[in-house]
Enzyme design. Structure first.
Site, PDB file in Angstrom:
ATOM      1  CG  ASP A 104      -1.860  -1.142   1.270  1.00 32.31           C
ATOM      2  OD1 ASP A 104      -2.139  -1.710   0.199  1.00 32.31           O
ATOM      3  OD2 ASP A 104      -2.327  -1.477   2.378  1.00 32.31           O
TER       4      ASP A 104
HETATM    5  N1  URA Z   1      -1.240  -5.905   3.692  1.00 37.07           N
HETATM    6  C1  URA Z   1      -1.719  -4.644   3.745  1.00 37.07           C
HETATM    7  O1  URA Z   1      -2.767  -4.374   4.315  1.00 37.07           O
HETATM    8  N2  URA Z   1      -1.003  -3.691   3.145  1.00 37.07           N
HETATM    9  C2  URA Z   1       0.178  -3.897   2.535  1.00 37.07           C
HETATM   10  O2  URA Z   1       0.785  -2.965   2.026  1.00 37.07           O
HETATM   11  C3  URA Z   1       0.666  -5.220   2.496  1.00 37.07           C
HETATM   12  C4  URA Z   1      -0.061  -6.212   3.079  1.00 37.07           C
END
Ligand code: URA
Length: 234
Positions: A104
């Site tokens: 993310d």
């Molecule tokens: N899970 C998440 O919620 N975000 C990420 O960036 C990676 C795994």
């Protein structure tokens, strides 16, 4: 056999026309002899190439490890926002680079950038069981029940059943979590399913490859063969 100008352009990250011009200027050697013909056939990896008097070690693909900073997109390109590929310095740049697996925008940590689709599939596909390790700072404490729920497989709010995950509480409402799939916002949704919010998330490892402590946010370097092999040893 592959065309010399194509290989030179790819390996040096220059345009095909610049590669042709460099070859015509005599900057390139093939098995120790100068070559001036851009369309000359090259047999890789057997032929030896040189550029401006230095050996040019042919690499079919590149594998770059980066410590992704917060606020940067896990994508190859974007109209307005900065991506992890934008952060790759010119000397490591190649056509077709992409992040092997997404983090993310607000997640930090280990991301691999490559131009090798088969390799990316091997580390991303849930079927390959390559565990990704994250450290999460949470808005509450991890209970023994949660550890069990994660080990059995969390059911997300939309009914999706996750594969078993390993949850290990750390001091100060932090936790280490290992998962072998990469659903959208997976870790945030897994903690959400047990009533915890994620304040910060950092990826610490992919398989047996851990984030090197000396790699600052936004920094990257090529992975060694040993490091790539370590991914598959968990
Ligand atoms: N899970 C998440 O919620 N975000 C990420 O960036 C990676 C795994």
């Amino acid at each position: 056999m592959q065309r010399l100008d194509k290989i030179i352009a790819l390996q040096l990250n220059i345009s095909r026309s610049d590669a042709k011009s460099d070859i015509r200027k005599g900057f390139v050697t093939l098995n120790g002899e100068r070559v001036y013909e851009p369309s000359k056939g090259v047999d890789l990896p057997n032929d030896r190439l040189g550029y401006k008097g230095q050996p040019l070690f042919y690499k079919e693909h590149v594998y770059i490890i980066m410590n992704k900073p917060m606020g940067v997109l896990s994508a190859s390109s974007d109209k307005s926002r900065k991506t992890v590929v934008d952060l790759v310095p010119d000397r490591l740049k190649r056509k077709n680079l992409f992040p092997a697996g997404r983090l993310d925008k607000d997640t930090t940590g280990l991301i691999i950038i490559t131009d090798d689709g088969d390799f990316a599939h091997k580390i991303i596909s849930p079927k390959k069981n390559v565990f990704k390790t994250y450290k999460a700072e949470l808005d509450g404490a991890v209970s023994d029940d949660m550890i069990k729920i994660f080990a059995d497989g969390v059911v997300l709010a939309d009914g999706t059943l996750c594969k078993p995950a390993i949850l290990r509480p750390l001091p100060e409402n932090s936790a280490e979590i290992k998962i072998s799939e990469g659903r959208y916002h997976q870790i945030k949704r897994m903690f959400g399913a047990v009533g915890l919010g994620v304040n910060t998330l950092e990826r610490r490892a992919i398989g047996g490859l851990t984030l090197p402590p000396e790699l600052g946010y936004g920094e990257c370097r090529e992975l060694s063969d040993t490091e790539i092999a370590a991914i598959y040893v968990d």
